[in-house]
Design a protein around this motif. Structure first.
Motif, PDB file in Angstrom:
ATOM      1  N   GLU A 224      -0.206   1.132 -14.095  1.00 59.66           N
ATOM      2  CA  GLU A 224      -0.951   0.803 -12.888  1.00 59.66           C
ATOM      3  C   GLU A 224      -2.317   1.460 -13.007  1.00 59.66           C
ATOM      4  O   GLU A 224      -2.411   2.671 -13.221  1.00 59.66           O
ATOM      5  N   GLU A 226      -6.575   2.179 -11.911  1.00 59.50           N
ATOM      6  CA  GLU A 226      -7.268   2.697 -10.727  1.00 59.50           C
ATOM      7  C   GLU A 226      -7.560   1.605  -9.711  1.00 59.50           C
ATOM      8  O   GLU A 226      -7.716   1.870  -8.514  1.00 59.50           O
ATOM      9  N   ARG A 227      -7.631   0.391 -10.164  1.00 57.73           N
ATOM     10  CA  ARG A 227      -7.905  -0.735  -9.272  1.00 57.73           C
ATOM     11  C   ARG A 227      -6.694  -1.088  -8.416  1.00 57.73           C
ATOM     12  O   ARG A 227      -6.808  -1.786  -7.413  1.00 57.73           O
ATOM     13  N   GLY A 228      -5.513  -0.605  -8.855  1.00 58.06           N
ATOM     14  CA  GLY A 228      -4.277  -0.943  -8.157  1.00 58.06           C
ATOM     15  C   GLY A 228      -3.511  -2.070  -8.796  1.00 58.06           C
ATOM     16  O   GLY A 228      -2.496  -2.525  -8.249  1.00 58.06           O
ATOM     17  N   ASP A 229      -3.980  -2.559  -9.967  1.00 58.81           N
ATOM     18  CA  ASP A 229      -3.263  -3.608 -10.686  1.00 58.81           C
ATOM     19  C   ASP A 229      -2.048  -3.019 -11.392  1.00 58.81           C
ATOM     20  O   ASP A 229      -2.129  -1.951 -12.004  1.00 58.81           O
ATOM     21  N   ASN A 379      -1.814  -7.667  -8.327  1.00 55.99           N
ATOM     22  CA  ASN A 379      -2.208  -6.688  -7.317  1.00 55.99           C
ATOM     23  C   ASN A 379      -1.955  -7.340  -5.967  1.00 55.99           C
ATOM     24  O   ASN A 379      -2.779  -8.109  -5.476  1.00 55.99           O
ATOM     25  N   ASP A 381      -1.677  -6.049  -2.951  1.00 55.66           N
ATOM     26  CA  ASP A 381      -2.527  -5.583  -1.851  1.00 55.66           C
ATOM     27  C   ASP A 381      -3.869  -6.297  -1.828  1.00 55.66           C
ATOM     28  O   ASP A 381      -4.412  -6.597  -0.760  1.00 55.66           O
ATOM     29  N   GLN A 382      -4.421  -6.576  -3.008  1.00 57.28           N
ATOM     30  CA  GLN A 382      -5.708  -7.260  -3.093  1.00 57.28           C
ATOM     31  C   GLN A 382      -5.547  -8.768  -3.263  1.00 57.28           C
ATOM     32  O   GLN A 382      -6.539  -9.488  -3.388  1.00 57.28           O
TER      33      GLN A 382
END
Length: 417
Positions: A224, A226-229, A379, A381-382
């Motif tokens: 995972e 830093e972007r949240g991927d 991701n 959330d995004q």
């Protein structure tokens, strides 16, 4: 005249390997190097150093193996091949894969196949021409190898019905020359060090592990960022070229990440394409099951893209193959967004408007073009999906909104232990 093209160490190599001429290349556009490198490719010192003469280009790695592709093809074993690939692992040259005849590049891609009577007549003529080339290349190579090595040994490779094939191994000093003829598809020759020839398609290191340990190793490879991927790492990239093999190319990428060391040509032959320029009538769906069998895994297909199920697969280190409806406009948009991300790594895909969503190709509309891609990250959330295409390294790690993938994907393939 032939001897002047040989290195001094090549003089002991049987003359039959060089031949007195060659037919081809079958594809006139194939760049030629214009030199006979057969002797250099059979010089043990070159394998030890890992340095082969000729114009080479680095290609994306493939499941821990490094690739180099010849940018212009020499004369090898009496003929000009259509492609030459050198495979290395841990800095050691393991295989030279020589393809002399390939149905994909020979027939090319036709968006709708052979629809008219004229198309079918032209296709029948072209297939007869291919069959003639196939017979000539196979007979010529077999004769050269038998004259130089004596009788070859037939071996069975692979476990599944679609991918199991009989190859012929010829031994010459420190090397094994494996003749691979795939009826209706291709003629090739793979060169290995003696003892390095594989007897199956699964990475031997992974094949020695039970399913639990293999699953743990794959799960450890997921990350995972830093972007949240959440990303499944180690995805190799293939180059489908101007062929109808996107479903096979995307499968080759996913299977490679899971440890299957099989050539794209073997997969294409297993799918039994009809050489009409289209994938219609092929056995691609059955091929996915065959690949799962070779991996000692299972595969299931869903008609809908489920983000949470995809995330679970990615967290397990297992990429997901999707077949989706496509349009030129949307593919151009994905390419442009990838170019922007290269400049602005923190950029986020904007939420689509209702007008934009109406322009997406409809997943249920069978008349629309379709394409195979590999989802290697998500991701939630995004609301972003990370996917790669079998179009070379420039098509790695593209992005689209989850909503677009849900609206366009009509077949989603999940592999599991």
């Amino acid at each position: 005249a032939v001897l002047c093209l040989m290195s001094p160490g090549a003089l002991a190599i049987p003359q039959s390997f060089f031949g007195n001429g060659f037919f081809g290349p079958v594809i006139p556009a194939t760049p030629r190097f214009g030199k006979n490198l057969t002797g250099d490719f059979l010089t043990f010192a070159n394998w030890e150093s890992g340095e082969l003469p000729g114009p080479w280009e680095k290609a994306p790695s493939f499941a821990g193996r490094q690739r180099q592709i010849m940018s212009a093809n020499p004369i090898l074993f009496g003929a000009v091949p259509s492609s030459v690939v050198a495979w290395s692992q841990a800095g050691e040259l393991r295989e030279i894969e020589i393809q002399y005849l390939d149905a994909g590049s020979f027939f090319g891609f036709k968006a709708r196949g052979e629809r008219s009577h004229q198309d079918r007549e032209a296709g029948a003529k072209r297939r007869a021409e291919f069959d003639d080339y196939f017979a000539k290349h196979l007979a010529d190579l077999r004769q050269r190898l038998e004259e130089g090595c004596g009788a070859g040994v037939a071996r069975r490779v692979g476990n599944s019905d679609l991918l199991r094939q009989t190859v012929t191994d010829y031994r010459w000093e420190d090397f094994v020359l494996r003749l691979i003829a795939r009826e209706g598809h291709s003629v090739g020759l793979s060169v290995f060090r003696d003892g390095g020839e594989p007897d199956g398609f699964l990475n031997p290191e992974l094949g020695a592990l039970d399913a639990k340990l293999r699953a743990e190793r794959l799960a450890d490879s997921a990350v995972e960022n830093e972007r949240g991927d959440v990303l499944a790492t180690g995805l190799p990239i293939v180059q489908q070229g101007h062929t109808p093999f996107c479903g096979v190319g995307s499968l080759a990428m996913a299977a490679g990440a899971l440890g299957l060391q099989i050539s794209q040509a073997d997969l294409e032959a297993g799918a039994a394409f009809r050489n009409t320029g289209s994938a219609r009538g092929s056995r691609v769906l059955e091929l996915y099951r065959a690949v799962a069998e070779e991996l000692d895994m299972r595969v299931t297909v869903s008609s809908k893209f489920d983000p949470r199920r995809v995330r679970r697969s990615i967290e397990a280190g297992i990429p997901v193959v999707v077949w989706r409806r496509v349009s030129r406009e949307r593919e151009a948009a994905h390419r442009l967004w990838a170019e922007r991300l290269a400049r602005e790594p923190e950029a986020r895909l904007p939420e689509p408007s209702k007008a934009e969503m109406r322009e997406w190709p409809e997943r249920k509309k069978q008349s629309l073009p379709s394409h195979g891609s590999v989802v290697c990250g998500i991701n939630i959330d995004q609301s972003e999906v990370v996917f790669s295409e079998p179009w070379g390294d420039a098509a790695r790690d593209r992005r689209m909104r989850i909503e677009e993938m849900e609206a366009t994907a009509y077949a989603v393939f999940y592999f599991r232990f």
